[in-house]
Design a protein around this motif. Structure first.
Motif, short mmCIF file in Angstrom:
data_model
loop_
_atom_site.label_atom_id
_atom_site.label_comp_id
_atom_site.label_asym_id
_atom_site.label_seq_id
_atom_site.Cartn_x
_atom_site.Cartn_y
_atom_site.Cartn_z
N ASN A 148 47.96 -19.67 -69.48
CA ASN A 148 47.17 -19.21 -68.34
C ASN A 148 46.17 -20.27 -67.89
O ASN A 148 45.92 -20.45 -66.68
N ILE A 149 45.57 -20.98 -68.83
CA ILE A 149 44.61 -22.02 -68.47
C ILE A 149 45.30 -23.17 -67.73
O ILE A 149 44.79 -23.69 -66.72
N VAL A 150 46.47 -23.56 -68.21
CA VAL A 150 47.22 -24.62 -67.52
C VAL A 150 47.61 -24.17 -66.11
O VAL A 150 47.54 -24.94 -65.14
N LYS A 151 47.97 -22.90 -65.97
CA LYS A 151 48.34 -22.37 -64.65
C LYS A 151 47.14 -22.43 -63.70
O LYS A 151 47.30 -22.72 -62.51
N HIS A 152 45.95 -22.16 -64.20
CA HIS A 152 44.76 -22.25 -63.36
C HIS A 152 44.48 -23.70 -62.95
O HIS A 152 44.10 -23.96 -61.80
N ILE A 153 44.65 -24.64 -63.87
CA ILE A 153 44.30 -26.03 -63.59
C ILE A 153 45.20 -26.63 -62.51
O ILE A 153 44.73 -27.37 -61.63
N VAL A 154 46.47 -26.32 -62.54
CA VAL A 154 47.41 -26.94 -61.59
C VAL A 154 47.42 -26.24 -60.24
O VAL A 154 48.12 -26.69 -59.32
N GLY A 155 46.66 -25.18 -60.09
CA GLY A 155 46.58 -24.51 -58.79
C GLY A 155 45.82 -25.36 -57.78
O GLY A 155 44.86 -26.06 -58.13
N TYR A 221 47.87 -26.18 -79.04
CA TYR A 221 48.26 -26.58 -77.69
C TYR A 221 47.41 -27.77 -77.24
O TYR A 221 46.21 -27.82 -77.53
N PRO A 222 48.01 -28.72 -76.52
CA PRO A 222 47.22 -29.89 -76.06
C PRO A 222 46.06 -29.52 -75.15
O PRO A 222 45.04 -30.21 -75.14
N ILE A 223 46.19 -28.43 -74.40
CA ILE A 223 45.14 -28.06 -73.46
C ILE A 223 43.85 -27.70 -74.21
O ILE A 223 42.73 -27.90 -73.68
N PHE A 224 43.97 -27.21 -75.44
CA PHE A 224 42.77 -26.90 -76.21
C PHE A 224 41.99 -28.17 -76.54
O PHE A 224 40.76 -28.22 -76.40
N SER A 225 42.70 -29.21 -76.95
CA SER A 225 42.03 -30.48 -77.25
C SER A 225 41.39 -31.09 -76.01
O SER A 225 40.27 -31.62 -76.06
N VAL A 226 42.08 -30.99 -74.88
CA VAL A 226 41.54 -31.53 -73.63
C VAL A 226 40.26 -30.79 -73.25
O VAL A 226 39.24 -31.40 -72.89
N MET A 227 40.30 -29.47 -73.31
CA MET A 227 39.13 -28.68 -72.96
C MET A 227 37.98 -28.92 -73.93
O MET A 227 36.80 -28.98 -73.52
N PHE A 228 38.27 -29.09 -75.19
CA PHE A 228 37.22 -29.31 -76.18
C PHE A 228 36.52 -30.65 -75.94
O PHE A 228 35.29 -30.75 -75.99
N PHE A 273 37.97 -21.21 -60.44
CA PHE A 273 38.87 -21.51 -61.56
C PHE A 273 39.49 -20.24 -62.14
O PHE A 273 40.71 -20.18 -62.35
N TYR A 274 38.67 -19.24 -62.41
CA TYR A 274 39.16 -18.02 -63.06
C TYR A 274 39.34 -16.85 -62.10
O TYR A 274 39.65 -15.73 -62.56
N LEU A 275 39.11 -17.05 -60.81
CA LEU A 275 39.33 -16.01 -59.78
C LEU A 275 38.60 -14.72 -60.14
O LEU A 275 39.14 -13.62 -60.07
N GLU A 276 37.32 -14.85 -60.49
CA GLU A 276 36.56 -13.71 -61.00
C GLU A 276 36.22 -12.68 -59.92
O GLU A 276 36.02 -11.51 -60.24
N PHE A 277 36.15 -13.10 -58.66
CA PHE A 277 35.80 -12.17 -57.59
C PHE A 277 37.03 -11.73 -56.78
O PHE A 277 36.87 -11.19 -55.68
N GLN A 278 38.21 -11.95 -57.31
CA GLN A 278 39.42 -11.67 -56.54
C GLN A 278 39.58 -10.20 -56.21
O GLN A 278 40.00 -9.83 -55.11
N ASN A 279 39.26 -9.32 -57.14
CA ASN A 279 39.46 -7.89 -56.95
C ASN A 279 38.17 -7.13 -56.66
O ASN A 279 38.14 -5.90 -56.77
N GLU A 280 37.10 -7.83 -56.27
CA GLU A 280 35.82 -7.18 -56.02
C GLU A 280 35.68 -6.86 -54.53
O GLU A 280 36.12 -7.62 -53.67
N ASP A 281 35.06 -5.72 -54.23
CA ASP A 281 34.84 -5.34 -52.83
C ASP A 281 33.54 -5.98 -52.31
O ASP A 281 32.78 -6.60 -53.05
N VAL A 282 33.31 -5.79 -51.02
CA VAL A 282 32.18 -6.44 -50.36
C VAL A 282 30.85 -5.91 -50.90
O VAL A 282 29.88 -6.67 -51.08
N LEU A 283 30.78 -4.61 -51.18
CA LEU A 283 29.53 -4.02 -51.65
C LEU A 283 29.12 -4.62 -53.00
O LEU A 283 27.95 -4.99 -53.19
N HIS A 284 30.06 -4.71 -53.91
CA HIS A 284 29.75 -5.27 -55.23
C HIS A 284 29.33 -6.73 -55.11
O HIS A 284 28.39 -7.18 -55.80
N ILE A 285 29.98 -7.49 -54.25
CA ILE A 285 29.62 -8.90 -54.08
C ILE A 285 28.22 -9.04 -53.49
O ILE A 285 27.42 -9.87 -53.94
N CYS A 286 27.91 -8.21 -52.49
CA CYS A 286 26.58 -8.28 -51.87
C CYS A 286 25.49 -7.88 -52.86
O CYS A 286 24.42 -8.52 -52.92
#
Length: 384
Positions: A148-155, A221-228, A273-286
């Motif tokens: 999942n982390i690799v999928k986020h990075i290459v987006g 996984y190599p991505i762990f070493s890179v992130m560390f 990076f992690y799309l944390e506000f993807q499923n949030e509505d306008v009220l919650h964001i405000c």
């Protein structure tokens, strides 16, 4: 439907655990810094020639720092970055309260409200803002497996974000190093850009470590070493820029501006990076933005009106009585008064004690000039 409700319940539980860990870590770090400062002050007031690392109080503060930072590290594995990053206001709040308690000032109610009213308003704003952005913050929680982390990075959003961040960092670093643009905003923007990388890597590393402890090995996984490696490097260089900012500028102003910049860049990094506000509505964001803004204002009030300790340094005045200069008197001061900025000369008396003078009732021998004639009663000396 049942799976969705169960997943949402687990997500709320994880957010609560992460929030409590972050609050606990912020409080412990503030206490540890106060303990270490007490150790330095106590050691400076004694005649013992010992280093600070030879005292038990300093090591107790160091242990508390490790515990607090460990709790902050683990909190990123449970809660979104957008919820954890603004909770640094808890550290500012705790540090201010501890400093206020240790001052133990005795003043009238009117003077107390005048001197500390805005500070307490900042406390209220921080508490209210924290409640808002925690309650209305993003509730998304993703199992941070290596794939999942690799999928986020290459987006492409992440790649574009990293490209813009690298360009901005290089431009700021060029002006800072080559053009000597050591302004507070420039230095703290460099620290905040590195801080956004730090929170991304910290969340990835802590999430993979948590999955490994749960039985799903992620460390090979190599991505762990890179992130560390990126996490360690960004933390080190971020700490250097923060240290330079505190050395070049007022520490209270640096703390306020750094909190605002680091929180903004961390929230943006989590959203991209992690799309944390993807499923949030306008009220919650405000409401989340409102809570963050209240915390920004509260931190500004707490740091701006924090009483700064000023050193006792006597100055010499022009009114000299019988050859003995007075200190802390109301005469004409040679050095300019301290007005919050460094200027020529020593600081004036800021310790709040009554003016004191050196003893002036001392008899001083009259100063005479010896002429060519010898004093009576003495034989003339032969001049070579």
């Amino acid at each position: 439907m049942d799976n969705s409700q169960a997943q949402q319940g687990v997500s709320y539980t994880d957010n609560l655990i992460g929030t409590l860990l972050a609050i606990f870590g912020g409080v412990i770090v503030s206490i540890s810094l106060s303990v270490q400062k007490y150790s330095h002050v106590k050691l400076a007031g004694t005649k013992e020639q010992r280093s600070f690392y030879e005292t038990k109080t300093w090591w107790a503060g160091f242990v508390f720092i490790c515990v607090g930072e460990g709790a902050n590290f683990v909190s990123y594995a449970f809660a979104p970055i957008a919820v954890i990053a603004p909770l640094n206001a808890v550290s500012v709040l705790t540090s201010s309260i501890l400093g206020f308690l240790f001052l133990r000032e005795k003043s009238k109610a009117k003077d107390f409200a005048k001197n500390h009213g805005l500070t307490f308003l900042g406390y209220v704003l921080i508490i209210g803002g924290t409640y808002l952005f925690v309650s209305f913050g993003p509730n998304s929680h993703e199992k941070l497996q290596a794939g999942n982390i690799v999928k986020h990075i290459v987006g492409w959003p992440v790649l574009l974000y990293l490209l813009l961040e690298i360009i901005a960092f290089c431009l700021l670093l060029y002006f800072y190093k080559q053009r000597s643009a050591n302004y507070l905003v420039v230095v703290l923007l460099l620290a905040a850009l590195l801080g956004s990388v730090t929170v991304i890597t910290v969340k990835a590393v802590s999430g993979m470590l948590l999955l490994t402890l749960e039985g799903s090995m992620q460390l090979d996984y190599p991505i762990f070493s890179v992130m560390f490696v990126c996490m360690v490097a960004s933390v080190v260089f971020q700490a250097r820029f923060l240290s330079q900012a505190c050395n070049l500028h007022d520490s209270s102003l640096a703390a306020c501006v750094n909190y605002i910049f680091s929180t903004v860049f961390a929230v943006v990094a989590g959203a991209v990076f992690y799309l944390e506000f993807q499923n949030e509505d306008v009220l919650h964001i405000c409401m989340f933005l409102l809570g963050s803004a209240l915390c920004f204002l509260g931190v500004f009030l707490v740091t701006k009106y924090r009483k700064k300790a000023k050193l006792f340094e006597p100055y010499v005045t022009m009114d000299v009585a019988q050859g003995v200069p007075t200190i802390h008197d109301n005469g004409l001061v040679v050095q300019p008064d301290y007005s919050g900025s460094f200027s020529y000369g020593a600081l004036v008396n800021n310790d709040g004690v009554a003016p004191a003078t050196l003893p002036v009732n001392l008899e001083h021998p009259a100063v005479t000039v010896r002429g060519t004639d010898s004093p009576p009663g003495r034989t003339n000396l032969k001049m070579d």
